[in-house]
Design an enzyme around this catalytic site. Structure first.
Site, PDB file in Angstrom:
ATOM      1  N   CYS A  90     -13.095   3.810 -29.764  1.00 30.23           N
ATOM      2  CA  CYS A  90     -14.133   4.407 -29.384  1.00 30.23           C
ATOM      3  C   CYS A  90     -14.740   4.880 -27.790  1.00 30.23           C
ATOM      4  CB  CYS A  90     -15.028   3.538 -29.933  1.00 30.23           C
ATOM      5  SG  CYS A  90     -13.597   3.575 -31.378  1.00 30.23           S
TER       6      CYS A  90
ATOM      7  N   PRO B  73       4.851  -5.171  -0.252  1.00 30.27           N
ATOM      8  CA  PRO B  73       4.470  -3.935  -1.564  1.00 30.27           C
ATOM      9  C   PRO B  73       4.313  -4.306  -3.118  1.00 30.27           C
ATOM     10  CG  PRO B  73       6.697  -4.687  -0.836  1.00 30.27           C
ATOM     11  CD  PRO B  73       6.075  -5.529   0.110  1.00 30.27           C
TER      12      PRO B  73
ATOM     13  N   GLY C 132       1.005  -1.457  -0.210  1.00 31.92           N
ATOM     14  CA  GLY C 132      -0.161   0.050  -0.138  1.00 31.92           C
ATOM     15  C   GLY C 132       0.702   1.659  -0.147  1.00 31.92           C
TER      16      GLY C 132
HETATM   17  C1  LIG Z   1      -2.979  -4.683  -3.898  1.00 31.56           C
HETATM   18  C2  LIG Z   1      -2.689  -5.518  -2.749  1.00 31.56           C
HETATM   19  C3  LIG Z   1      -1.262  -5.352  -2.194  1.00 31.56           C
HETATM   20  C4  LIG Z   1      -0.698  -4.488  -2.958  1.00 31.56           C
HETATM   21  O1  LIG Z   1      -0.739  -2.981  -3.388  1.00 31.56           O
HETATM   22  P1  LIG Z   1       0.768  -1.986  -4.069  1.00 31.56           P
HETATM   23  O2  LIG Z   1      -0.305  -0.684  -2.812  1.00 31.56           O
HETATM   24  O3  LIG Z   1       0.775  -2.791  -4.650  1.00 31.56           O
HETATM   25  O4  LIG Z   1       1.595  -2.175  -3.087  1.00 31.56           O
HETATM   26  C5  LIG Z   1      -0.594  -5.962  -1.410  1.00 31.56           C
HETATM   27  N1  LIG Z   1      -1.378  -7.060  -0.251  1.00 31.56           N
HETATM   28  C6  LIG Z   1      -2.376  -7.499  -0.612  1.00 31.56           C
HETATM   29  C7  LIG Z   1      -3.266  -8.098  -0.512  1.00 31.56           C
HETATM   30  C8  LIG Z   1      -3.376  -6.521  -2.298  1.00 31.56           C
HETATM   31  O5  LIG Z   1      -4.555  -6.727  -2.593  1.00 31.56           O
END
Ligand SMILES: *Cc1c(COP(=O)(O)O)cnc(C)c1O
Length: 423
Positions: free
Chosen positions: A346, A276, A239
């Protein structure tokens, strides 16, 4: 920082001029930098240095097997959200005991696949899933190591479509119900509790929501241990956001994220897993396209590219911003004029940028979308029967196609006529 720089007026991927790749591969294409992937992965390793940890790359951000191989070679584990992604991680040479299986809708077939071939941990998202997993594991004579994904009810303050940790989101189980579900898990056949999992969203540009969530996880861990559970791992999800513009965004650094993790969780004696995706892959990839037409319009001019929303959907789906730069560097004195940058699909939504200041560009000119490595190629489609575009990996002065553009014959061969229409 990335390794896409102008050298003698031409944008390069590491030591390779993008024009050279374009000449060989054709546009549009994605290009990834090994040095940038490596650098970003190492930022997390350094941020957690000295702690017992595993950095699991979120495969859904960029799932090409060659990219996974690069990261696996650096010591990455993998976080997968489907049986297909599990197969990709395995194809890249990642052993099952370095793969975490996340996702809100795992099927019995997917559970059976990972339990048979090996899995580090399954992040369970509901009581219903827990019972199905117990059945599947028990039926196979296997034991599923699990963490429960808890929803800490914190607002990640990110885009609506990528926030996952509020109580109204579909993910995880409410943290208030966690102890009761762990109590059930402890008695289910085929289940072994190993940890707690949380992931509150993507593209977070502030550490505060993370800290709130991790603090709740720390408290829960103490309670679960007091209840008699063995919690040896905390999976903190992914995240961490990235800068999508060069100017005004300053998302937190992995080093500060790591320091916060130590501060909040350091005394728990647990192994830390993080997942990550975007921060490792996002700024390690470009989408390179050509200008097909420059079209003067009423009050605005258009730059029509050969890339479209099917190749990079983030602007259409999230209103996301990507810096778009000419591959041949504009002279400092060149006047920039606002243009709408669009693709040929389109739909009016097939717009990458509105009133974006750009130097004058002629048909045939190359442009590069920055920060396109994560949630780019993986979200592409063949809408408008536009073939999936190639992916290219650069390492120093060498490059290779790591996913080829399909031919139209290959695309058409996937459609078949039922017998009653065939004659
Ligand atoms: C999408 C996701 C991630 C990665 O998130 P990023 O924002 O790309 O770091 C990690 N763990 C889970 C469970 C996810 O769904």
């Amino acid at each position: 920082m990335d390794h896409f720089l102008y050298k003698t007026g031409v944008l390069h991927a590491e030591d390779v001029p993008l024009a050279e790749i374009a000449a060989q591969v054709g546009t549009p294409f994605y290009v990834y930098s090994t040095a940038t992937l490596t650098r970003h992965f190492r930022l997390f390793q350094e941020a957690l240095a000295g702690t017992n940890h595993l950095v699991c790359f979120a495969v859904k951000a960029l799932s090409n097997v060659a990219v996974l191989r690069v990261l696996a070679g650096l010591g990455a584990g993998m976080d997968v959200v489907s049986g297909g992604e599990y197969r990709r991680a395995r194809a890249a040479g990642v052993p099952g005991d370095r793969i975490v299986f996340s996702g809100v809708g795992k099927t019995r077939d997917e559970m059976a696949l990972v339990l048979s071939e090996g899995i580090r941990q399954i992040n369970v998202e509901s009581l219903e899933e827990l019972h199905v997993l117990s059945e599947v594991a028990h039926g196979l004579g296997a034991t599923a190591p699990i963490a429960l994904r808890v929803n800490p009810d914190v607002d990640a303050k990110t885009h609506e479509k990528i926030a996952t940790g509020r109580k109204e989101d579909k993910f995880g189980v409410p943290i208030a119900r966690a102890r009761e579900i762990y109590a059930q898990a402890a008695h289910l056949p085929g289940i072994r509790v190993v940890g707690v999992d949380v992931h509150i969203g993507s593209q977070l540009t502030d550490l505060a929501p993370f800290e709130m969530a991790f603090t709740k996880i720390a408290d829960l861990t103490r309670e679960l241990r007091a209840d008699g559970h063995t919690i040896t791992r905390l999976d903190l999800g992914g995240g961490l956001g990235i800068p999508y513009t060069r100017s005004n965004e300053t998302p937190p650094l992995p080093l500060d994220y790591g320091a916060m993790i130590r501060r909040v969780l350091g005394d728990l004696d647990v192994e830390i897993e993080i997942e990550p995706g975007r921060l490792i892959a996002g700024n390690a990839g470009l989408l390179v396209a050509s200008v097909i037409y420059t079209k003067p319009g009423e009050g605005r001019d258009f730059l029509i590219l050969d890339a479209a929303m099917n190749d990079l959907i983030r602007p259409a789906m999230y209103g996301a911003h990507h810096d778009i730069v000419p591959v041949l560097e504009a002279q400092a004195a060149t006047e920039q004029r606002p243009v709408d940058i669009v693709g040929p699909v389109c739909e009016s939504g097939d717009t990458f940028a509105k009133a974006r200041p750009m130097p004058p560009l002629d048909a045939g000119a190359l442009v590069a979308f920055r920060s396109a490595g994560a949630y780019g190629a993986v979200m592409s489609s063949e809408y408008n029967t536009r073939p999936l575009i190639p992916e290219v990996l650069v390492d120093g002065d060498q490059f290779a196609v790591i996913r080829a553009r399909p031919t139209f014959d290959e695309i058409l061969a996937r459609d078949t006529l039922p017998t009653w229409l065939a004659s």
